[in-house]
Motif scaffolding. Structure first.
Motif, PDB file in Angstrom:
ATOM      1  N   PRO A   1       0.809  -1.226   0.000  1.00 34.08           N
ATOM      2  CA  PRO A   1       0.000   0.000   0.000  1.00 34.08           C
ATOM      3  C   PRO A   1       0.839   1.271   0.000  1.00 34.08           C
ATOM      4  O   PRO A   1       0.561   2.208  -0.753  1.00 34.08           O
ATOM      5  N   GLU A   2       1.884   1.310   0.861  1.00 34.88           N
ATOM      6  CA  GLU A   2       2.758   2.483   0.899  1.00 34.88           C
ATOM      7  C   GLU A   2       3.448   2.699  -0.443  1.00 34.88           C
ATOM      8  O   GLU A   2       3.586   3.835  -0.917  1.00 34.88           O
ATOM      9  N   LEU A   3       3.889   1.587  -1.076  1.00 37.17           N
ATOM     10  CA  LEU A   3       4.603   1.689  -2.348  1.00 37.17           C
ATOM     11  C   LEU A   3       3.721   2.310  -3.428  1.00 37.17           C
ATOM     12  O   LEU A   3       4.113   3.278  -4.088  1.00 37.17           O
ATOM     13  N   PHE A   4       2.526   1.766  -3.608  1.00 39.66           N
ATOM     14  CA  PHE A   4       1.670   2.234  -4.693  1.00 39.66           C
ATOM     15  C   PHE A   4       1.127   3.637  -4.426  1.00 39.66           C
ATOM     16  O   PHE A   4       1.014   4.448  -5.346  1.00 39.66           O
ATOM     17  N   VAL A   5       0.804   3.932  -3.170  1.00 36.67           N
ATOM     18  CA  VAL A   5       0.313   5.278  -2.855  1.00 36.67           C
ATOM     19  C   VAL A   5       1.428   6.308  -3.036  1.00 36.67           C
ATOM     20  O   VAL A   5       1.196   7.402  -3.570  1.00 36.67           O
ATOM     21  N   SER A   6       2.650   5.993  -2.622  1.00 37.00           N
ATOM     22  CA  SER A   6       3.770   6.927  -2.787  1.00 37.00           C
ATOM     23  C   SER A   6       4.088   7.152  -4.257  1.00 37.00           C
ATOM     24  O   SER A   6       4.335   8.290  -4.688  1.00 37.00           O
ATOM     25  N   LEU A   7       4.094   6.079  -5.037  1.00 33.65           N
ATOM     26  CA  LEU A   7       4.353   6.229  -6.470  1.00 33.65           C
ATOM     27  C   LEU A   7       3.279   7.083  -7.139  1.00 33.65           C
ATOM     28  O   LEU A   7       3.590   7.996  -7.918  1.00 33.65           O
ATOM     29  N   ALA A   8       2.020   6.800  -6.826  1.00 34.39           N
ATOM     30  CA  ALA A   8       0.926   7.575  -7.412  1.00 34.39           C
ATOM     31  C   ALA A   8       1.011   9.037  -7.001  1.00 34.39           C
ATOM     32  O   ALA A   8       0.785   9.936  -7.821  1.00 34.39           O
ATOM     33  N   SER A   9       1.368   9.284  -5.741  1.00 43.97           N
ATOM     34  CA  SER A   9       1.488  10.658  -5.255  1.00 43.97           C
ATOM     35  C   SER A   9       2.586  11.412  -5.998  1.00 43.97           C
ATOM     36  O   SER A   9       2.395  12.555  -6.427  1.00 43.97           O
TER      37      SER A   9
ATOM     38  N   ASN B   1       7.866  -7.623  11.933  1.00 43.22           N
ATOM     39  CA  ASN B   1       7.010  -7.022  10.921  1.00 43.22           C
ATOM     40  C   ASN B   1       7.200  -5.506  10.875  1.00 43.22           C
ATOM     41  O   ASN B   1       7.308  -4.904   9.809  1.00 43.22           O
ATOM     42  N   VAL B   2       7.282  -4.875  12.049  1.00 45.60           N
ATOM     43  CA  VAL B   2       7.455  -3.422  12.135  1.00 45.60           C
ATOM     44  C   VAL B   2       8.827  -2.998  11.612  1.00 45.60           C
ATOM     45  O   VAL B   2       8.938  -2.072  10.802  1.00 45.60           O
ATOM     46  N   ILE B   3       9.878  -3.678  12.079  1.00 49.30           N
ATOM     47  CA  ILE B   3      11.239  -3.301  11.673  1.00 49.30           C
ATOM     48  C   ILE B   3      11.427  -3.511  10.179  1.00 49.30           C
ATOM     49  O   ILE B   3      11.958  -2.646   9.470  1.00 49.30           O
ATOM     50  N   GLY B   4      10.974  -4.665   9.671  1.00 43.38           N
ATOM     51  CA  GLY B   4      11.103  -4.936   8.242  1.00 43.38           C
ATOM     52  C   GLY B   4      10.341  -3.926   7.400  1.00 43.38           C
ATOM     53  O   GLY B   4      10.828  -3.460   6.366  1.00 43.38           O
ATOM     54  N   SER B   5       9.143  -3.569   7.843  1.00 45.45           N
ATOM     55  CA  SER B   5       8.331  -2.591   7.124  1.00 45.45           C
ATOM     56  C   SER B   5       8.994  -1.220   7.115  1.00 45.45           C
ATOM     57  O   SER B   5       9.009  -0.531   6.090  1.00 45.45           O
ATOM     58  N   ASN B   6       9.574  -0.803   8.260  1.00 40.55           N
ATOM     59  CA  ASN B   6      10.238   0.502   8.324  1.00 40.55           C
ATOM     60  C   ASN B   6      11.421   0.589   7.364  1.00 40.55           C
ATOM     61  O   ASN B   6      11.612   1.597   6.679  1.00 40.55           O
ATOM     62  N   VAL B   7      12.221  -0.472   7.338  1.00 44.99           N
ATOM     63  CA  VAL B   7      13.378  -0.495   6.431  1.00 44.99           C
ATOM     64  C   VAL B   7      12.902  -0.491   4.983  1.00 44.99           C
ATOM     65  O   VAL B   7      13.427   0.256   4.143  1.00 44.99           O
ATOM     66  N   PHE B   8      11.908  -1.317   4.682  1.00 43.19           N
ATOM     67  CA  PHE B   8      11.376  -1.411   3.321  1.00 43.19           C
ATOM     68  C   PHE B   8      10.803  -0.063   2.872  1.00 43.19           C
ATOM     69  O   PHE B   8      11.025   0.374   1.742  1.00 43.19           O
ATOM     70  N   ASN B   9      10.058   0.607   3.770  1.00 39.26           N
ATOM     71  CA  ASN B   9       9.442   1.885   3.420  1.00 39.26           C
ATOM     72  C   ASN B   9      10.473   2.926   2.995  1.00 39.26           C
ATOM     73  O   ASN B   9      10.311   3.614   1.988  1.00 39.26           O
ATOM     74  N   ILE B  10      11.534   3.052   3.781  1.00 32.55           N
ATOM     75  CA  ILE B  10      12.531   4.092   3.493  1.00 32.55           C
ATOM     76  C   ILE B  10      13.405   3.708   2.313  1.00 32.55           C
ATOM     77  O   ILE B  10      13.540   4.469   1.341  1.00 32.55           O
TER      78      ILE B  10
ATOM     79  N   MET C   1      13.384   0.974   0.052  1.00 29.10           N
ATOM     80  CA  MET C   1      12.810   0.494  -1.196  1.00 29.10           C
ATOM     81  C   MET C   1      11.795   1.478  -1.773  1.00 29.10           C
ATOM     82  O   MET C   1      11.891   1.892  -2.940  1.00 29.10           O
ATOM     83  N   ILE C   2      10.805   1.868  -0.955  1.00 28.88           N
ATOM     84  CA  ILE C   2       9.709   2.680  -1.478  1.00 28.88           C
ATOM     85  C   ILE C   2      10.173   4.084  -1.855  1.00 28.88           C
ATOM     86  O   ILE C   2       9.951   4.540  -2.983  1.00 28.88           O
ATOM     87  N   LEU C   3      10.845   4.773  -0.927  1.00 29.14           N
ATOM     88  CA  LEU C   3      11.334   6.116  -1.265  1.00 29.14           C
ATOM     89  C   LEU C   3      12.431   6.053  -2.323  1.00 29.14           C
ATOM     90  O   LEU C   3      12.518   6.933  -3.181  1.00 29.14           O
ATOM     91  N   GLY C   4      13.262   5.012  -2.251  1.00 28.60           N
ATOM     92  CA  GLY C   4      14.319   4.867  -3.247  1.00 28.60           C
ATOM     93  C   GLY C   4      13.763   4.707  -4.646  1.00 28.60           C
ATOM     94  O   GLY C   4      14.150   5.421  -5.578  1.00 28.60           O
ATOM     95  N   LEU C   5      12.826   3.775  -4.812  1.00 30.75           N
ATOM     96  CA  LEU C   5      12.230   3.526  -6.119  1.00 30.75           C
ATOM     97  C   LEU C   5      11.439   4.741  -6.601  1.00 30.75           C
ATOM     98  O   LEU C   5      11.524   5.129  -7.774  1.00 30.75           O
ATOM     99  N   THR C   6      10.680   5.350  -5.694  1.00 27.35           N
ATOM    100  CA  THR C   6       9.876   6.513  -6.061  1.00 27.35           C
ATOM    101  C   THR C   6      10.759   7.670  -6.527  1.00 27.35           C
ATOM    102  O   THR C   6      10.467   8.331  -7.532  1.00 27.35           O
ATOM    103  N   ALA C   7      11.865   7.923  -5.793  1.00 24.72           N
ATOM    104  CA  ALA C   7      12.760   9.023  -6.145  1.00 24.72           C
ATOM    105  C   ALA C   7      13.474   8.774  -7.470  1.00 24.72           C
ATOM    106  O   ALA C   7      13.749   9.715  -8.223  1.00 24.72           O
ATOM    107  N   VAL C   8      13.792   7.520  -7.775  1.00 21.85           N
ATOM    108  CA  VAL C   8      14.429   7.202  -9.059  1.00 21.85           C
ATOM    109  C   VAL C   8      13.464   7.469 -10.211  1.00 21.85           C
ATOM    110  O   VAL C   8      13.847   7.995 -11.258  1.00 21.85           O
ATOM    111  N   ILE C   9      12.197   7.113 -10.019  1.00 17.31           N
ATOM    112  CA  ILE C   9      11.187   7.339 -11.060  1.00 17.31           C
ATOM    113  C   ILE C   9      10.819   8.817 -11.166  1.00 17.31           C
ATOM    114  O   ILE C   9      10.707   9.376 -12.262  1.00 17.31           O
ATOM    115  N   GLN C  10      10.635   9.470 -10.012  1.00 16.00           N
ATOM    116  CA  GLN C  10      10.234  10.878  -9.976  1.00 16.00           C
ATOM    117  C   GLN C  10      10.868  11.553  -8.760  1.00 16.00           C
ATOM    118  O   GLN C  10      10.458  11.295  -7.638  1.00 16.00           O
TER     119      GLN C  10
END
Length: 328
Positions: A53-61, A253-262, A264-273
Motif C-alpha cells: 500500500p505504501e509503495l503504490f500510494v507513494s508512487l501515485a502521489s 514485521n514493524v522493523i522490516g516494514s520501516n526499512v522497506f518503506n525508506i 525500497m519505497i522512497l528509493g524507487l519513487t525518487a528514481v522514477i520521480q
C-alpha cells in the motif's frame, strides 16, 4: 463534492488493502506451488506485500505532482509503526524481543532513518527543508541500501540454517505442478495489482482534493490519513501476533516494514520521480529518529517492551498527531 471525495478516500483505502492482501496471498500460494521454501516467501513476498500500500500510494502521489504526500506517507507510516503499532501490541501483551533483532535488525532501521534524515538536507547548515529534493542519485543510494539489507537478511538466514540445501531445492523442483492452481494464483495476483493501482490512484486524487478544499498541507495529509490508512496491514498483523504470544513476528514485521518503506519505497519513487520537499519539517524527521530510538532503547534494556513502555509510545504518537493538527 467534498463528501463524495471522502467516500472515494475510504473506497481507495479498502481497494489498496484488499489488493495487497490478494497480491500477497496469490504470490505466496504461487511460490508454494513452485516449492519455494517458506523462509524465502517470508523474507520477500510477505514483507513486500504488507508494504505494497505504501509503495503504490507513494508512487501515485509522486507521479501526480504531490511529492509531499509521498514522503509524508513513508515518514508517517514509520512513525505510526514504531509508536502506535508497537505501543498497542505491547499494551495487549508485553513483547519479547530477540537479541539478534536488538543487535542487528533494529540498528539497520535506525541507520535507514538516519540516511533519510541526511538526504532530506541539501544544505546541512540550514534547518529548513523547504525546496530540498530527494533526487535520483539519493534514490539509487537508498536502493543500494535496500539491496544490502536483503543480502544481509538472506546471509543471516543461511547462517542460522533456515535456508534450504541444494538437494532440497532440486527435490522440490522435480515435484509435479498443479497448473489449474497456478492459473488461479496468477489471476489473483493480477486482480490484486489492479486494485492496488486503481485504489491508490483514487485515494491520492481524493485526498489531494480534500486537502486543497480545506487548506490542509499535503504533507499533513500524508503524515496522518495516508500513513494511517496504508499502515493498517501492519497494525492488524502485529496486534494479533502479540495477542497470540508471537511478539517476535510483531516486532519483525514493524522493523522490516520501516526499512522497506525508506530504502525500497522512497528509493524507487525518487528514481522514477525526484521528490521535492515542500511541507515536511525537521520536527517530522526528528520524530522519526526519536521514535525508532525509543524502540531500540526499550528493546535493549531487558529484551522486551513492557506495557508501560508501550503506553509511552502510544502517548508519543497522540502528542505528535496533536501537534500536526494544531498546525492546520
Amino acid at each position: 463534492m467534498t463528501l463524495l471525495n471522502i467516500v472515494y478516500i475510504i473506497i481507495g483505502v479498502a481497494l489498496v488493502l484488499w489488493g495487497a492482501d490478494r497480491l500477497t496471498e496469490g504470490a505466496s500460494s504461487l511460490a508454494r506451488g513452485m516449492h519455494v521454501p517458506e523462509i524465502i516467501i517470508g523474507l520477500t513476498i510477505v514483507a513486500a506485500g504488507t508494504s505494497a500500500p505504501e509503495l503504490f500510494v507513494s508512487l501515485a502521489s509522486a507521479l501526480k505532482g504531490t511529492p509531499d504526500m509521498a514522503v509524508g506517507n513513508v515518514i508517517g507510516s514509520n512513525i505510526f509503526n514504531t509508536t502506535l503499532i508497537v505501543g498497542c501490541s505491547a499494551l495487549v501483551a508485553p513483547m519479547v524481543v530477540e537479541k539478534s533483532t536488538v543487535r542487528k535488525d533494529i540498528p539497520f532501521a535506525v541507520g535507514a532513518s538516519l540516511l533519510l534524515f541526511v538526504l532530506c538536507f541539501d544544505d546541512m547548515a540550514s534547518p529548513h527543508l523547504w525546496g530540498n529534493e530527494i533526487n535520483r542519485s539519493d534514490g539509487l543510494l537508498l536502493l543500494l541500501g535496500f539491496a544490502g539489507f536483503m543480502v544481509y537478511t538472506f546471509h543471516m538466514a543461511k547462517k542460522d540454517g533456515l535456508m534450504p540445501s541444494e538437494e532440497e531445492l532440486e527435490e522440490n523442483a522435480e515435484k509435479p505442478k498443479d497448473y489449474s492452481k497456478l492459473l488461479r494464483n496468477i489471476f489473483w495476483i493480477v486482480v490484486g495489482l489492479g486494485c492496488l493501482v486503481y485504489g491508490s490512484d483514487l485515494f491520492v486524487d481524493s485526498a489531494t482534493y480534500v486537502a486543497n478544499r480545506f487548506g490542509v498541507r499535503q504533507s499533513v495529509i500524508g503524515l496522518t490519513i495516508v500513513a494511517g490508512g496504508t499502515s493498517l496491514p501492519e497494525l492488524a498483523t502485529s496486534v494479533v501476533a502479540a495477542y497470540k504470544g508471537r511478539s517476535a513476528i510483531a516486532i519483525g514485521n514493524v522493523i522490516g516494514s520501516n526499512v522497506f518503506n525508506i530504502l525500497m519505497i522512497l528509493g524507487l519513487t525518487a528514481v522514477i520521480q525526484p521528490l521535492r520537499i515542500m511541507g515536511i519539517t525537521i520536527v517530522d524527521l526528528t520524530m522519526l529518529l526519536v521514535t525508532i530510538g525509543f524502540l531500540w532503547l526499550f528493546s535493549f534494556t531487558k529484551y522486551y517492551v513492557s506495557r508501560r513502555e508501550g503506553l509511552v509510545l502510544v502517548v508519543s504518537f497522540l502528542l505528535y498527531m496533536g501537534w500536526l493538527f494544531y498546525l492546520i
